[in-house]
Design a protein around this motif. Structure first.
Motif, PDB file in Angstrom:
ATOM      1  N   ASP A 126       0.872  -1.175   0.000  1.00 41.68           N
ATOM      2  CA  ASP A 126       0.000   0.000   0.000  1.00 41.68           C
ATOM      3  C   ASP A 126       0.903   1.218   0.000  1.00 41.68           C
ATOM      4  O   ASP A 126       1.493   1.576   1.004  1.00 41.68           O
ATOM      5  N   TRP A 127       1.043   1.787  -1.176  1.00 41.37           N
ATOM      6  CA  TRP A 127       1.994   2.893  -1.307  1.00 41.37           C
ATOM      7  C   TRP A 127       1.298   4.255  -1.202  1.00 41.37           C
ATOM      8  O   TRP A 127       1.910   5.273  -1.451  1.00 41.37           O
TER       9      TRP A 127
ATOM     10  N   PHE C 167      10.797  -5.984   5.451  1.00 44.24           N
ATOM     11  CA  PHE C 167       9.930  -4.834   5.128  1.00 44.24           C
ATOM     12  C   PHE C 167      10.075  -3.706   6.133  1.00 44.24           C
ATOM     13  O   PHE C 167      10.264  -2.551   5.732  1.00 44.24           O
ATOM     14  N   ILE C 187       9.223   1.557  -2.340  1.00 46.56           N
ATOM     15  CA  ILE C 187       8.592   0.458  -3.081  1.00 46.56           C
ATOM     16  C   ILE C 187       8.899  -0.875  -2.402  1.00 46.56           C
ATOM     17  O   ILE C 187       8.034  -1.701  -2.175  1.00 46.56           O
ATOM     18  N   SER C 189       9.618  -1.511   0.625  1.00 46.62           N
ATOM     19  CA  SER C 189       8.989  -1.719   1.932  1.00 46.62           C
ATOM     20  C   SER C 189       7.500  -1.993   1.790  1.00 46.62           C
ATOM     21  O   SER C 189       6.845  -2.315   2.773  1.00 46.62           O
ATOM     22  N   LEU C 190       6.985  -1.899   0.581  1.00 48.79           N
ATOM     23  CA  LEU C 190       5.575  -2.136   0.288  1.00 48.79           C
ATOM     24  C   LEU C 190       4.681  -1.189   1.061  1.00 48.79           C
ATOM     25  O   LEU C 190       3.510  -1.468   1.282  1.00 48.79           O
ATOM     26  N   GLY C 191       5.227  -0.068   1.551  1.00 46.70           N
ATOM     27  CA  GLY C 191       4.413   0.877   2.309  1.00 46.70           C
ATOM     28  C   GLY C 191       4.200   0.441   3.747  1.00 46.70           C
ATOM     29  O   GLY C 191       3.165   0.689   4.346  1.00 46.70           O
ATOM     30  N   TRP C 192       5.177  -0.187   4.266  1.00 41.12           N
ATOM     31  CA  TRP C 192       5.104  -0.634   5.672  1.00 41.12           C
ATOM     32  C   TRP C 192       5.007   0.569   6.595  1.00 41.12           C
ATOM     33  O   TRP C 192       5.710   1.559   6.426  1.00 41.12           O
ATOM     34  N   ARG C 193       4.099   0.442   7.587  1.00 42.31           N
ATOM     35  CA  ARG C 193       3.957   1.556   8.517  1.00 42.31           C
ATOM     36  C   ARG C 193       4.300   1.154   9.937  1.00 42.31           C
ATOM     37  O   ARG C 193       4.923   1.890  10.665  1.00 42.31           O
TER      38      ARG C 193
END
Lengths: 173, 763, 455, 249
Positions: A126-127, C167, C187, C189-193
């Motif tokens: 989820d970008w 990630f 990219i 990290s796939l959008g890791w939060r």
């Protein structure tokens, strides 16, 4: 998207902030789902890090394994029957060697399902732009509320600060 | 790195490499002219043509599988492509009495003579100095003109006697043709040369049985076979016929399995089959044979009279051979007395029994005595012209027959050429390579180099033909008319003949046709030559030679001459229905006067300085070396040593250990007459005081597959001869060996020597 | 060790941010060796497999040795890391990623060898079951197919095993970099939060993977051993081969891991993260594996010797006292005689230099072990007439050397791109201990306390 | 017309054969005729000295020579070894691409096109009778003209082995079918059998109780090569007889 959050140095104060927010939920008109926790490492020993513990991931993996194994066995025995050639005096569908391949495909199924399940469950990739603060990489714990109801901002700030926030910030997308 | 190699490297290897090669040759082919096919064949459908094998003197019948194919051929001096029938595979002719559909390894490889890349493709005229190998291509007309002019001018100078023709024994109409040509021209008879020529045995058979001929063995009906040094299942005499008989002797009769005893000092491929392998000192085989006879006589197992004439050749026969009792010969032969007695009793008890002798026993100074001793033993066993014994192939009633007189091989070849009444002016060489196959002490090369003019009919540049001034390449046997009268291998008379199995690939001509052409060109000046050879072609000569057979009971029954001729060709020859023996030569005074004393051989070299008896032997792959240019033969593992592409010295492992020689170590073999180097092969089947070496490698000049490979054992042999025949005693040389210190090139196909290696560590 | 998260970040991300000339030199040198290997392979493609020293009857040689060896090394990582995860060994934290990377790289290297080894390598894809115009499928009775599937599963599994816990670290790098690197790691990290849900699912997935990967790893090396054990070749056809190979694999894997860790520690200045205690723990494991390996060798030798079958004994003596005996005894020295004493003595084992000294011969010894399994049995198979010998050619040696250079090369490239120690796991280890010790305090009290202190 | 033809085809059916060979060690004299005959028939490449020295020579049939005893009491045993066409062939099952498989006539067939050169089969074969093209075979022109058009020429990276001259089997079968008759025993032979001068090699249908080969397979002397491996070879070895047995001494 908008959010108000505090950054905490240690998990205890973060937990306190969490508790304070939960106490204020009803009064300020937001729910559990709006409470946001972001950390640089897992805090599974703390209540704030234990949201959403319910998952069917192990079952998914097991199911994936089962499907992989069944598909694998079907595929292998299908190819053996589709082009039946004798070798080494063995049967056409050889159970022992097929067992090995079935096993490997079972494991492959389980592994792939686990990975896929993880990605789906963790909503990855989820970008898109979300509430985030790089400070969590320095060990800070982010506790906040997304889309706080109108008029609740000040109270939220106060509560977050009172729990011992290093900093209270606002995020506006 | 140039661009090409880089491209090759960067590509995924094979595919591109193959494509580029294809393109290259494709272009080459595209530029070639295409000849109109001279025959039409259905692609993919094989036809079978009869032919004859010329790889050795046995004369086996062939069936050639011919299929359509595209070949690069030479026609009228031009290279081009042609769709033609190509020989693809040789098989034995099932009808032929000698081989009955079977064929040996060397026979199969005859195909590679035709397709050999080193074949001479057109007549050559020497341009550089002798031996340089520099030639220029000439036309046939020019070549034949030169030869006939030469011969004409020699003859007009009145020196016809100074022309020599060097060849091997030709047992076919070519022999007749050469014989007639030389006689009419006024030249001495052809000098015949073969390294393994069996002159001693023929002489012995003449003395014992009145036949100047090699024997035929009826092994199929024999119960007991004792062979003295004869490698009859691998290289000697009519190998295929003998193998057929041997197989039947072993397992062809229900409930009866013949016994085979081999007497020799180095285990040959034949000896390896023996039920009982008997070591005897080389050259003492005659003593052993006589001793066996002595036991039979003294124990009255056989009547002395049975030996008749053959016995009379042996000194002391009528006195019961008392000097040859087993106890007396056991030390000389190395065979224990008790064993001699047992063998003698077995022989007498299990008749029909037959004794065979060839190889090392005959290549000794006492070779004739050894042969006569074995002949006498055969006669005592009643094995002559009896089932299970020895026979002599009758001669077919052809119009002309090659002479069967003593093949003059004996005596030092160079000596004979030098001692010619007049100095040799011109030498014609055909199917002989004496420069390779003669001891260095004979100085054959030096002698030949002095001859002003040498013409060769050879198909290959070998050690002899490289000295030639003019090379007139012959067809291969598959491309020419072939015929043969087998000397042995059949109990009935055989005359084989066959038409060419395929068209010639190159710009070659058959030797007999060239000789006829020369004769006709000489004709106007030298009438006798032309009238002695009235035929237009060799084919015509063959037809007229075979014509009388029509009136004899034989395999072909046809009324009309043409039918007869075509049927004979189709069958691959004519063979008699009767098997009655030919009339014996009348007993002459010379014959009845000959009585030999069987004794020990004399060896060349002092036993202390040269402790090992050196035994060259005919190689399973190359015979006398003439097949060394065939890749199939080079790569065929020798059955005993398992060696390919190699030469080697066989040494007993214990001897080797004493001299600290390991397998593959380069060893120097030194005789009084020269040295050579070859890798050592530790052979468990060789006597400790004997070393052996195969003949065949060590060619200096014989095409890409044979040249510069290994060593030639013939070169270091002594010049001793068997005194009566003058035959070279090639097994009479003593040598010394020592480790050189480096490793030799020994390519072995086989791994371990033993089926259950006792020493697991042994490779 | 007690470092603040900032210190950890800085020290562990240092290799990603700064590069010395020595690094480039090392990459260039290793790259050259790898290129030599590619040249050798190209030469072999051009000349045919005949460019190797292989012959009849030794149809398999150094390539298969390399294959088995690298598969063995691959057991360093995933398996060890998985076992440590499952057993929840705390000291694993700085070790796991280091180990998992070894697995992925050595598997990649290993997977090239069966292709290099083929007679017609351009047709290697015929091993893949796909519906082709030829209408024929691969034969699943062949152990090579099992290999293909097992390798595939293992590679996918261990790659996931390496990737999943990366990630959060990619996210960390993303947050601490600018420009294209930020986008790239964003990219990756796939959008890791870092929501509790993400953490929980990740940890859950890692637990499942750890459990799943252990049997896969065991099966992979067992199947590799079955490449040999399924053939009726003396010295190969043995039931002990599965566990023997797995034990050998773990053995060589740990040795390789120790060497790699020592190098990483030295070169990336991670002395404070990879401490002697880690080497001490791994050393203990290595000692155990060495003894197990020796036990297997002994058990195999004894049963062969006692059974005394001629064909088996031929190979037995060929290795023990024949032409292969120098290699055999060198293997025993490398795998047992040198490492066992060193690793048994606590004082030596706890010194990193000594542990490495024990590991290097093990890697050599285990390569020799694979060679001694592959070659002697083929040299002296059943029929003595068909015995032969084998000497590797320069092509095989070149490709082998290249494979040994490829490993550090890939590693060097890897440490430039990925933190070699899993940062979040390390941090987790840092804070978990105090949390365990601290008595649970009711939330209400804390809130009140905080309010009271009036912060 | 068409149905009649169909019926005709149905009416005739070639009996299923089970090809086998008998090798009589008592007859074999090690003359190696079979070795060269096989080279000539099957387009086996000559690899040359250098490759032969490196152990890459190819002889689908070879004559193994084993010594027994020591000098002077020494004997030799010849044992021709060719592909044993095992019914339980260890080579077949290990091939990943079915290049080696068992055909309907019980032959251990090798499909060159499918071979990718893993060489696993050659390791698995206990008789070591599989040969590999380590280099691309080449024939110096015009030696290429000797190549048999009925047999494919193998390229580099391919395993090859004795086929019992399957091209001859097929040709004979096609002929027999065309002539609507069963195959006769000894009607055709592989190249090695055809040229064997001592008739040590006998080829035929093992399922036909009247064939020479099946009768020889029942001989007292009959044995298999490495029988304890359970590979069920279709080549029977007739062990050497002993003269002394028959003489009762």
């Amino acid at each position: 998207m908008q959010a108000i959050y505090g950054l905490y140095r240690d998990p205890d104060s973060a937990q306190q902030a969490m508790d304070l927010l939960q106490q204020a939920e009803r009064g300020l008109g937001f729910n559990d789902n709006q409470i946001l926790v972001l950390t640089g490492e897992p805090y599974e020993d703390h209540a704030f890090g234990m949201q959403n513990k319910k998952t069917i991931m192990p079952w998914m993996s097991a199911g994936g394994g089962l499907v992989g194994g069944l598909l694998g066995f079907w595929f292998i025995s299908f190819t053996q029957r589709a082009y039946p050639l004798m070798t080494g005096g063995m049967q056409i569908v050889t159970k022992w060697p097929d067992g090995i391949l079935t096993y490997e495909l079972t494991m492959l199924g389980a592994i792939l399902t686990t990975v896929v399940t993880l990605l789906i469950a963790a909503r990855l990739p989820d970008w898109r732009r979300h509430v985030f603060d790089p400070a969590i990489g320095e060990g800070k714990i982010l506790i906040g509320v997304t889309d706080p109801p109108e008029g609740s901002q000040d109270e939220l700030r106060r509560r977050l600060r009172s729990a011992g926030a290093v900093e209270v910030k606002e995020f506006i997308a | 790195m140039d661009r090409r190699t880089f491209l090759k490297l960067s590509s995924l290897g094979g595919a591109t490499a193959a494509l580029s090669a294809c393109d290259k040759s494709g272009k080459l082919r595209g530029q070639m002219i295409r000849f109109i096919p001279e025959e039409r064949l259905v692609p993919g459908v094989a036809i079978w043509k009869t032919s004859l094998c010329r790889q050795c003197c046995s004369g086996c019948g062939l069936e050639v599988r011919v299929m359509e194919g595209e070949a690069v051929v030479t026609r009228h001096g031009q290279r081009g492509l042609m769709q033609m029938g190509l020989a693809k595979k040789l098989e034995g002719n099932p009808e032929h009495p000698v081989n009955r559909g079977k064929l040996c390894a060397r026979g199969h490889a005859g195909l590679q003579v035709t397709y050999n890349p080193d074949r001479i493709r057109f007549p050559l005229r020497r341009t550089g100095p002798r031996g340089s190998g520099q030639y220029r291509q000439v036309g046939w007309d020019e070549a034949v003109t030169e030869l006939s002019t030469r011969l004409g001018s020699i003859s007009s100078q009145g020196k016809a006697g100074s022309v020599a023709f060097l060849t091997r024994a030709l047992r076919d109409q070519r022999g007749v043709l050469v014989q007639r040509f030389l006689a009419a021209y006024g030249a001495p008879p052809a000098v015949r040369f073969e390294f393994f020529d069996d002159a001693v045995l023929r002489r012995a058979n003449y003395l014992s049985f009145g036949r100047y001929q090699l024997p035929t063995f009826d092994l199929a009906r024999a119960n007991y076979v004792i062979s003295f040094g004869a490698d009859f299942l691998s290289t000697w005499n009519s190998v295929v016929a003998q193998n057929r008989g041997y197989g039947a002797m072993r397992q062809g009769r229900p409930g009866l399995r013949g016994k085979f005893v081999q007497v020799e000092a180095r285990m040959s491929p034949t000896g390896a089959n023996a039920d009982e392998w008997v070591y005897a000192k080389p050259g003492s085989e005659g003593l052993l044979a006589v001793s066996l006879a002595q036991v039979m006589l003294s124990e009255r197992l056989r009547p002395a009279e049975a030996a008749r004439e053959a016995g009379a050749r042996i000194e002391g026969w009528t006195q019961g051979l008392s000097d040859y009792s087993p106890e007396k010969v056991q030390d000389q032969t190395g065979v224990a007395a008790a064993r001699i007695r047992r063998l003698a009793r077995e022989l007498a008890a299990h008749r029909p029994a037959v004794a065979i002798v060839a190889g090392v026993p005959l290549a000794q100074t006492n070779g004739l005595a050894n042969a006569l001793a074995v002949n006498a033993l055969n006669a005592l066993l009643d094995a002559v012209e009896n089932p299970g014994g020895i026979f002599f192939t009758p001669r077919p009633p052809l119009a002309y027959l090659p002479s069967v007189e003593e093949s003059s091989s004996a005596k030092s070849l160079a000596e004979r050429i030098l001692n010619n009444p007049v100095p040799i002016e011109a030498l014609l060489v055909y199917e002989a390579n004496p420069v390779f196959a003669s001891p260095a002490t004979w100085h054959v090369r030096e002698t030949l180099e002095k001859i002003p003019f040498i013409a060769s009919f050879g198909s290959f540049i070998d050690e002899t033909s490289i000295l030639a001034d003019l090379i007139l390449p012959d067809h291969s046997h598959l491309e020419s008319w072939v015929d043969h009268v087998p000397e042995s291998g059949s109990t009935t008379a055989v005359a084989s003949v066959a038409a060419p199995a395929m068209l010639p690939l190159h710009h070659t001509r058959a030797m007999p046709d060239v000789l006829l052409d020369v004769a006709h060109r000489l004709g106007p000046k030298l009438d006798p030559v032309e009238s002695a050879l009235p035929w237009k072609s060799y084919q015509e000569m063959l037809q007229s030679a075979f014509e009388p057979l029509r009136n004899h009971a034989g395999s072909v029954k046809a009324q009309k001459a043409d039918d007869f001729w075509s049927q004979v060709q189709q069958n691959g020859g004519w063979w008699s229905e009767q098997s009655d023996p030919p009339p014996k030569a009348p007993a002459t005074a010379e014959r009845s006067a000959t009585v030999v004393k069987v004794a020990q051989p004399e060896l060349d070299g002092d036993a202390r300085d040269y402790p090992f008896n050196f035994l060259p032997y005919a190689s399973q792959q190359f015979g006398d070396g003439s097949h060394a240019n065939l890749p199939w033969m080079q790569e065929m593992p020798d059955v005993i040593s398992t060696a390919m592409w190699s030469t080697w010295v066989e040494i007993n492992p214990r001897t080797a250990e004493r001299l600290s020689i390991r397998q593959g170590d380069l060893v120097e073999v030194r005789s009084q007459h020269g040295t050579l180097q070859a890798p050592a092969l530790l052979a468990p089947g060789i006597a400790p005081d004997v070393v052996a070496m195969p003949v065949g490698q060590g060619h200096e000049q014989y095409g890409r597959y044979a040249s510069g490979r290994g060593a030639n054992p013939i070169k270091i042999l002594c010049a001793r001869v068997e005194p009566e025949t003058g035959a070279l005693a090639w097994a009479a040389t003593r040598v010394n060996i020592r480790r050189v210190g480096t490793r030799g090139k020994l390519v072995l196909f086989g791994g371990a020597l033993r089926e259950s290696p006792r020493n697991y560590r042994y490779r | 060790m007690n470092k603040t998260p900032e210190q950890i970040n800085e020290e562990l991300l240092l290799p990603l941010n700064s590069t010395s000339w020595r690094y480039y030199l090392a990459v260039a040198a290793l790259g050259m060796l790898v290129l030599v290997g590619f040249y050798a392979w190209g030469y072999q493609l051009d000349h045919g497999i005949g460019a190797s020293g292989l012959d009849r009857p030794v149809f398999w040689g150094v390539y298969i040795t390399d294959f088995v060896f690298w598969i063995g090394i691959s057991h360093a990582g995933t398996l060890i890391s998985a076992i440590l995860r499952v057993s929840n060994a705390e000291w694993r934290r700085p070790v796991t990623r280091c180990a998992e990377a070894i697995t992925v790289f050595s598997l990649l290297i290993a997977a090239t060898f069966p292709v290099i080894h083929l007679g017609r390598p351009w047709l290697f894809f015929w091993l893949i079951p796909y519906p082709s115009e030829r209408g024929i499928w691969p034969q699943f009775r062949s152990p090579l197919l099992w290999d293909f599937f097992a390798l595939n599963t293992y590679l996918i599994g261990s790659f996931s095993f390496l990737l999943l816990p990366s990630f959060p670290d990619f996210a960390l790098v993303r947050d601490r970099s600018e420009g294209w690197r930020r986008r790239l790691y964003g990219i990756l990290s796939l959008g890791w939060r870092g929501t509790p849900k993400q953490w929980h699912r990740l940890e859950m997935a890692m637990r499942i993977m750890a459990v799943a990967i252990i049997p896969v790893a065991v099966s992979v090396h067992t199947i590799v051993s079955w490449d040999f054990a399924m053939a009726l070749v003396p010295g190969w056809h043995s039931t002990i081969f599965g566990p023997y190979f797995v034990a050998g694999a773990i053995f060589s894997g740990i040795a390789a891991l120790i060497i790699v860790m020592a190098c990483v520690r030295k070169l990336l200045h991670l002395e404070e993260y990879l401490e002697p205690i880690h080497f001490d723990h791994l050393g203990k494991l290595l000692l155990a594996m060495s003894l197990i390996w020796f036990y297997f060798v002994f058990a195999e030798s004894l049963t062969t010797w006692y059974g005394n079958q001629p064909s088996e004994m031929t190979v037995f003596w060929l290795t023990r006292s024949g032409s292969f005996s120098p290699l055999f005894w060198m293997m025993v020295i490398c795998n047992a005689i040198i490492p066992v004493p060193i690793l048994s003595i606590k004082r030596l084992r706890s010194k990193i230099g000594w542990t490495v000294l024990a590991s290097i011969p093990i890697v050599i010894g285990m390569w020799l072990e694979r060679f001694l399994i592959v070659v002697p049995s083929l040299e002296q198979n059943r029929l003595p007439y068909a015995y032969g010998t084998y000497t590797p050619s320069w092509v095989e040696i070149g490709i082998t050397v290249a494979s040994f250079a490829a490993m550090p090369l890939l590693y060097l490239l890897f440490v430039k791109a990925v933190p070699i120690i899993s940062i979040w796991e390390l941090k987790l280890g840092q804070h978990e201990k105090p949390a365990e010790v601290a008595a649970p305090v009711p939330a209400e009290e804390i809130v009140q306390g905080a309010t009271a202190s009036g912060r | 017309m068409a149905p009649a033809k169909e019926q005709n085809q149905k009416a005739f059916r070639l009996k299923r054969r089970n090809w086998g060979m008998a090798v009589d060690e008592d007859r074999c004299t090690g003359c190696e005729a079979c070795v060269v005959a096989c080279h000539a028939e099957n387009n086996i490449a000559t690899v040359g000295e250098e490759q032969a020295a490196r152990g890459r020579a190819m002889h689908w049939i070879r004559i193994e020579r084993y010594y027994e005893g020591t000098f002077p009491d020494i004997k030799v045993k010849y044992q021709p070894v060719l592909c044993q066409q095992c019914d339980n062939a260890p080579c077949e099952a290990v091939c990943p691409t079915y290049a080696s498989y068992h055909n309907a006539e019980g032959l251990n067939a090798q499909i060159y096109n499918r071979c990718i050169g893993t060489r696993y089969c050659a390791n698995a074969c206990p008789y070591e009778d599989r040969y590999f093209n380590f280099v691309n075979p080449a024939w110096d022109e015009p030696l290429n003209l000797q190549l048999n058009p009925d047999v494919s020429v193998r390229s580099v990276g391919i395993m090859e082995k004795c086929t019992f001259c399957i091209q001859r089997i097929r040709a004979a079968e096609i002929n027999a079918e065309k002539e609507k008759r069963q195959l006769k025993d000894g009607e055709f032979n592989p190249a090695c059998v055809q040229s064997c001068p001592t008739e040590a090699l006998v080829f035929g249908d093992l399922d036909d109780p009247e064939s020479r080969v099946s009768r020889l397979a029942k001989s007292n002397r009959a044995a298999k090569l490495l029988p304890d491996l359970g590979t069920k070879p279709k080549v029977t070895y007739l062990r050497r007889g002993s003269w002394y047995d028959e003489q009762n001494t």
